[in-house]
Design a protein around this motif. Sequence first.
Motif, PDB file in Angstrom:
ATOM      1  N   LEU A 506       7.080   7.497  -8.212  1.00 19.53           N
ATOM      2  CA  LEU A 506       7.337   8.566  -9.259  1.00 19.53           C
ATOM      3  C   LEU A 506       7.332  10.038  -7.633  1.00 19.53           C
ATOM      4  N   ALA A 507       7.219   9.637  -6.648  1.00 21.50           N
ATOM      5  CA  ALA A 507       7.874  10.238  -5.436  1.00 21.50           C
ATOM      6  C   ALA A 507       8.800  11.058  -5.671  1.00 21.50           C
ATOM      7  N   ARG A 512       4.913  14.610  -7.430  1.00 19.03           N
ATOM      8  CA  ARG A 512       4.076  14.888  -6.525  1.00 19.03           C
ATOM      9  C   ARG A 512       3.029  13.985  -6.467  1.00 19.03           C
ATOM     10  N   GLU A 513       2.307  15.145  -7.485  1.00 14.74           N
ATOM     11  CA  GLU A 513       0.881  14.684  -7.892  1.00 14.74           C
ATOM     12  C   GLU A 513       0.579  13.721  -7.733  1.00 14.74           C
ATOM     13  N   GLY A 514       1.297  13.009  -9.135  1.00 13.73           N
ATOM     14  CA  GLY A 514       1.141  11.766  -9.467  1.00 13.73           C
ATOM     15  C   GLY A 514       1.372  10.554  -8.710  1.00 13.73           C
ATOM     16  N   ALA A 515       2.075  10.513  -7.252  1.00 18.18           N
ATOM     17  CA  ALA A 515       2.391  10.348  -6.366  1.00 18.18           C
ATOM     18  C   ALA A 515       1.387  10.171  -5.391  1.00 18.18           C
ATOM     19  N   TYR A 542       5.300  11.167   2.563  1.00 12.49           N
ATOM     20  CA  TYR A 542       5.902  11.850   3.294  1.00 12.49           C
ATOM     21  C   TYR A 542       7.019  12.680   2.189  1.00 12.49           C
ATOM     22  N   THR A 543       7.657  11.407   0.883  1.00 10.82           N
ATOM     23  CA  THR A 543       7.971  12.362   0.279  1.00 10.82           C
ATOM     24  C   THR A 543       7.704  13.711  -0.526  1.00 10.82           C
ATOM     25  N   ALA A 544       5.525  13.405  -1.061  1.00 12.74           N
ATOM     26  CA  ALA A 544       5.318  14.297  -1.504  1.00 12.74           C
ATOM     27  C   ALA A 544       4.469  15.561  -0.596  1.00 12.74           C
TER      28      ALA A 544
END
Length: 742
Positions: A506-507, A512-515, A542-544
């Motif tokens: 997901l990220a 991002r929110e889901g991640a 980090y990705t989020a």
Amino acid sequence: MERRLAAVLALDMVGYSRLMGADEEGTLAAFDRHHRTIFNPRARQYGGHIVKTTGDGALVEFPSVVDSIRFAVEVQADLERGNAGREPDRQFQYRIGINIGDIVFKDGDIYGDGVNIASRLQELAEPGGICLAGSTLEHVRGKLDLSIQPLGTKQVKNIAEPVSVYKVALDKKARALTTTPPVSPVRVGGGKLTTAVAMVMALLIAAIAGAWFWGSWEADPSAVERLAYPLPDKPSIAVLPFINVGGEEEQEHLSMGLTDDLITELSKVGGLFVIARHSVFALGDTTRNIREVASELGVKFVLEGSLQRTDSRVRINVSLIDALTGSSMWAEHYDRQFADIFAVRDDVVRHIISALAVKLSEGESELLAQLPTENLEAYDYYLRAEKEGFLYSDVHTYRRSLSFYQRAIDLAPSFAAAHAGIARVAVDVWRNDYNLIWSAAVARKIAYDAAGQALNLDSKNARAHTVLALIQLVDGRHAEAIDSAKRAVTAQPNDAEAIGNLALVLAHTGDREGARREIDKAMRFDPAPSANFQLLAGVTLYTARENERAIKLLESARGKLPDNEPIAEYRAAAYAHQADLEKASLSAAELLALFPDSNLTYYGYLYDYWREEDRKYHLDGLRLAGVTEWPFGFEGREADLLKGEQLKEIVANRSWVGKHKNGTEFFQYFDSAGNTAYRSENTNITGVVEVRDGQLCENFPGYFMDRWTCGHVYRNRDGRESNLAYVHVSPQALKFFSPEKP
């Protein structure tokens, strides 16, 4: 019989008879404790196999002499710490001898002069000391910074030729090699239990037919307030590592396997909340009681038990405890044929579900009714593979895991979980570029094929769906990756690994929110995650754009993985985005020490499957941290750049002879049809080349995840390697060379 060259280590307790005469029970308990908390975990750490134990010693086989010596140094350091504060005549010391030689494996034991010499060297060692045979020195020279002192040539019992003997000095150099003791995956309970006490407890459980053998607690109204995490809105449970009654190393995979199997089966039930495997094993050997353990993990119920196998029979004792009140929910004793192990497991799962009043869906009932395999020998090999997979600390553990999974498949070709196990190892090899096992292209194909085979046999295998999700993500098939990751979680809704991989997918696909939501969920299931999982969670956060939390996880995983390069890479970028340029720079320096060829162009190619927004974010962070555009900070002058026909002229039908920036000499041949062959001291590969937009682009199948990479060629005018005419800079290397006609 099997014969091979191996390092053999013999250890023996000093003054065993005297210690037994003074305190028999305490001495037996000490040896059991040393076996569980020092010898076993250190052997796992260094790839050793404890062949057998005696009342006061052990025989350990290693594929590497270097690892056997590191094991010996670590063990003596651990024992020295354990003796701190004890009276000299009550200290527990061991002598250790190490030899390399040809040994014979038969019926689970090892024989030969290689074994006998190790035993005689052990007798020559000082209390708390280590002796080596001279034959081992050639294998460790230049690989370990230790003080090794000659003791002369000795004639030893039953060996025809004299043996050169050396002593390892346990000085500052040795202490510098020691590491933090690894977690020992042993039973957690109200005290440190000896084998004898554990057996008495097992009998007591059966005798009282379900009564809680540590006595009941009074209900504590404040118990919920002391939990480290809020209780979930469904029955929550931790399955503690089963005691291996008897302590034989050979049977430990069964006790670990039964624990893991129960966690896996219970994780399929959506109406339960089940703590992940690593977090229960990470609790280690402790004096905390059940309530304290439950408080730390944030669960209401705890399952604990023991296992003992004798020939074809297995004895299993289990108890389900309400940790908030101390009352026993259910307890049972099983004395069955080993062939009934699945029936026992299913009965335990059924009673837990019944005791906790959980309602199963029709799909869950079908999942729980499935047998992994009817071949018990295949199942035994599968458990051995899973035990190795608990660590995956180096290439050796991956290889052993693969060997055990393959043996399971050879015995039971329709064993879906074993195929999924191979897929999991292969996708790790592919992503981590462990070329000593397979090339990237081969590993990817094996991962894809094995996952597909697992799903053909069991369409709800969570691990296989997770492997497919990772492959699809890198292939840029984002919708398919999300679907596969979600299928894994649906099949096993309590599996932290499946949920964590969904978060990662997901990220990288922009949610991002889901991640963040999914990684928080995964870490609640696994509150004491492994270093591998900490890295995954750190990269996801980090990705989020959750850099502060990502940094904490990456710092926690630092130094705990065989390859620490990704940790340094993401720490550098995360600190840079937090505007902590000092720590970003230190992390970048650590990255360059681990991977001197690090450069932004390399990472730009490596992460070409990322969304452009995320890739730019990462490269900007690394740039701020001090990572340069090309390897070793190379910057060519425009006036020296070869373009068009000049570049084609030194490529077509030419041979390059030169050396890398690190000093490695190489030879590379180019034909007129765009084919190339590269050779160095350690590498011999073929590929294809093209000249595109003034750059030389190369592709070597099976390397760098099969990606094309492009770089420039400059005239060499800056004085480095002045006898070589040109410099080729690419994302993977900086090479100085002169072209020659074949």
